[in-house]
Design a protein around this motif. Structure first.
Motif, PDB file in Angstrom:
ATOM      1  N   ASP A  33      -9.877  -3.147  -0.123  1.00  9.03           N
ATOM      2  CA  ASP A  33     -10.415  -2.621   1.224  1.00  9.03           C
ATOM      3  C   ASP A  33     -11.904  -2.039   0.940  1.00  9.03           C
ATOM      4  O   ASP A  33     -12.039  -0.888   1.209  1.00  9.03           O
ATOM      5  N   ASP A  91      -3.585   3.760   3.631  1.00 11.54           N
ATOM      6  CA  ASP A  91      -3.326   2.498   3.762  1.00 11.54           C
ATOM      7  C   ASP A  91      -4.430   1.644   3.048  1.00 11.54           C
ATOM      8  O   ASP A  91      -4.237   0.244   3.106  1.00 11.54           O
ATOM      9  N   ASN A  92      -5.480   2.139   2.345  1.00 10.73           N
ATOM     10  CA  ASN A  92      -6.438   1.562   1.646  1.00 10.73           C
ATOM     11  C   ASN A  92      -6.086   1.799   0.046  1.00 10.73           C
ATOM     12  O   ASN A  92      -7.118   1.747  -0.586  1.00 10.73           O
ATOM     13  N   ARG A 105       0.909  -1.299  -0.273  1.00 10.79           N
ATOM     14  CA  ARG A 105       0.141  -0.012   0.171  1.00 10.79           C
ATOM     15  C   ARG A 105       0.761   1.326   0.075  1.00 10.79           C
ATOM     16  O   ARG A 105       2.050   1.115   0.205  1.00 10.79           O
TER      17      ARG A 105
HETATM   18 MG    MG Z   1      -7.646  -1.263   5.334  1.00 14.05          MG
END
Ligand code: MG
Ligand code: AMP
Length: 484
Positions: free
Chosen positions: A263, A253-254, A184
């Motif tokens: 996600d 983070d996604n 990521r």
């Molecule tokens: Mg996530």
């Protein structure tokens, strides 16, 4: 003669070996009463896995992390992330990377479990997942794949027999997810935050090897890698916009380095066209509203550039200059992908004047009349075939829309080409809700029908006519919930 038992899957542990600082060996929680709710046969075949073996006790063990194939090394991945603008150190709190599988085309794919129990990154969380949200990810990721949009895939959802405590007690489940990797933007951010430049370099090398091997020989591989991520994300987000997808939680983070959608939490598709649409109950400020997605993606890529600066050039001023220039191509790539996609949706050949005359007046009309986004495009194709009444009936400002129709017709739209890019079936909110509710009480028939519809996005399916319809009148704005 000794018989060597054949394993369900041969797992590699490239990530764990290349980046041990970011790989925390972890163990899945026990699963009291596993039951396979859905299993993706075609995806299993792509991975060279036998669906019947996956349904066996050993296979279900692999899909829940409770059986670890010999030689495998399940890990929770560490990463960081800007969550709604604030930086935090994170990691898989309820997930495990079981390892990598080589698919039948020789590509390396991650097998990752979500809802497999607490890890050291769980903070206050229980490490678990409820069946409904895991099935939502399964359905929506299948739909995205069928739409031709880069995405992680769903291999299976296994109900655990354990009750998960949310606002109410819910059946628990584990999702087995397949991705070209789980690297990521936040992975790079964490490596940078440690101050360990060797780790940062290894993260970038690993990402280049897995996703952008063509840049390895570049004079400035890190910069070329960054440009490749910018381009992949620009194209991805353009596709989201064209199909009316709202991710809902575009934290760094996604956001993957591969350019795959990842996600699926509070995501949903537009019903009526409204650029301010937010579905997620936690996105109070509308940071990740439909129309803000390109800017949110660009913001995230700026954070990626910051993390990469020491590898882009030793001279930090020069590094900033190079990174800024590379980030500048986001808008160019995004606009090109979006414009080409809009022309295709309109069935019109590339023509600069078409873009000027057609795009923004149409978006204004769609917004003002609260037009159902997906069915609009199919009805517009019907207008190209000679019957404009179904689409005209969607507009309040009829005179305005008629004027636009005349302009559009002048470009000679191709109705058949339109039907190949404008989906008839998307995972509509009311249908997703209906399918998940039924599945939670044990009735899988609506889920199976919905999957059949979304796997055939552009073609009508006999018996599934209702799956192409807008929600019934009076259905209010849909709400989704995160962290479930
Ligand atoms: Mg996530
Ligand atoms: P998300 O934004 O949903 O991708 O999640 C953000 C972070 O919270 C991730 O690092 C997850 O692993 C973690 N997380 C979400 N739900 C749970 C849970 N129920 N238990 C432990 N960690 C969780």
């Amino acid at each position: 003669m000794t018989v060597v038992p054949q394993r369900v899957a041969m797992l590699q542990h490239r990530f764990a070996t290349a980046l041990p600082e970011l790989a925390l060996p972890s163990v899945a929680a026990a699963v009291p009463d596993p039951r396979v709710v859905v299993l993706n046969g075609p995806l299993a075949a792509e991975l060279g896995l036998d669906p019947d073996r996956l349904r066996s006790p050993e296979g279900v063990g692999l899909l829940t992390g409770t059986v670890v194939p010999e030689g495998a090394m399940p890990v929770a991945q560490a990463y960081a992330g800007h969550q709604f603008g604030g930086f935090a150190q994170l990691g898989d709190g309820r997930a495990l990377l079981m390892g990598e599988v080589e698919d039948t085309d020789g590509r390396l794919r991650d097998l990752h479990l979500k809802g497999s129990g607490r890890t050291r990154f769980a903070r206050g969380g229980d490490g678990l997942a409820a069946l409904g949200p895991m099935l939502r990810e399964y359905v929506v990721s299948e739909a995205m794949h069928a739409l031709g949009i880069a995405t992680t895939r769903s291999l299976a959802v296994v109900a655990t027999g354990r009750t998960v405590r949310r606002e109410e007690g819910l059946p628990g489940a584990v999702l087995a997810r397949i991705a070209s990797s789980h690297l990521r933007v936040g992975t790079v951010q964490l490596a940078r935050a440690t101050g360990d430049l060797d780790l940062l370099r290894r993260v970038v090398d690993h990402a280049i090897e897995r996703h952008h091997p063509e840049v390895a020989g570049d004079v400035n591989p890190c910069l070329a890698f960054y440009s490749a991520v910018v381009a992949a994300q620009a194209r991805l987000i353009a596709q989201w916009m064209l199909v009316g997808f709202v991710h809902g939680v575009m934290n760094t983070d996604n956001m993957t380095l591969s350019g795959e959608t990842i996600d699926y939490g509070p995501c949903a598709f537009l019903d009526v066209f409204d650029p301010t649409t937010v579905f997620s109950s936690i996105d109070q400020g509308g940071r990740y509203a439909y129309a803000n997605q390109p800017a949110a993606g660009e913001w995230n890529l700026a954070r990626l550039a910051e993390a990469l600066l020491p590898l882009i050039d030793e001279d930090q001023d020069r590094a900033i200059e190079l990174a800024t220039e590379a980030l500048g191509s986001f808008r160019v790539e995004y606009d090109a992908a979006w414009s080409a996609g809009m022309l295709a949706k309109l069935g019109v050949a590339a023509d600069a004047s078409a873009a000027d005359r057609l795009f923004s007046p149409l978006l204004d009309l769609l917004r003002e009349s609260h037009v159902d986004h997906s069915s609009f495009w199919r009805r517009l194709a019907t207008a190209a075939r000679g019957d404009a009444e179904p689409v005209r009936g969607m507009f309040v400002d009829l005179a305005g829309f008629d004027a636009w129709l005349d302009q559009w017709r002048a470009f000679g739209p191709d109705a058949d080409a339109m039907d190949q890019v404008n989906p008839l079936h998307i995972p509509r909110n009311h249908l997703v809700e209906e399918a998940l509710e039924a599945a939670t009480t044990g009735d899988l028939a609506p889920l199976e029908r919905l999957l059949e519809a979304v796997r055939s996005p552009f073609r009508q399916v006999v018996g599934l006519e209702r799956y192409a319809e807008p929600p019934p009148a009076g259905t209010g704005r849909y709400r989704t919930f995160c962290g479930t």
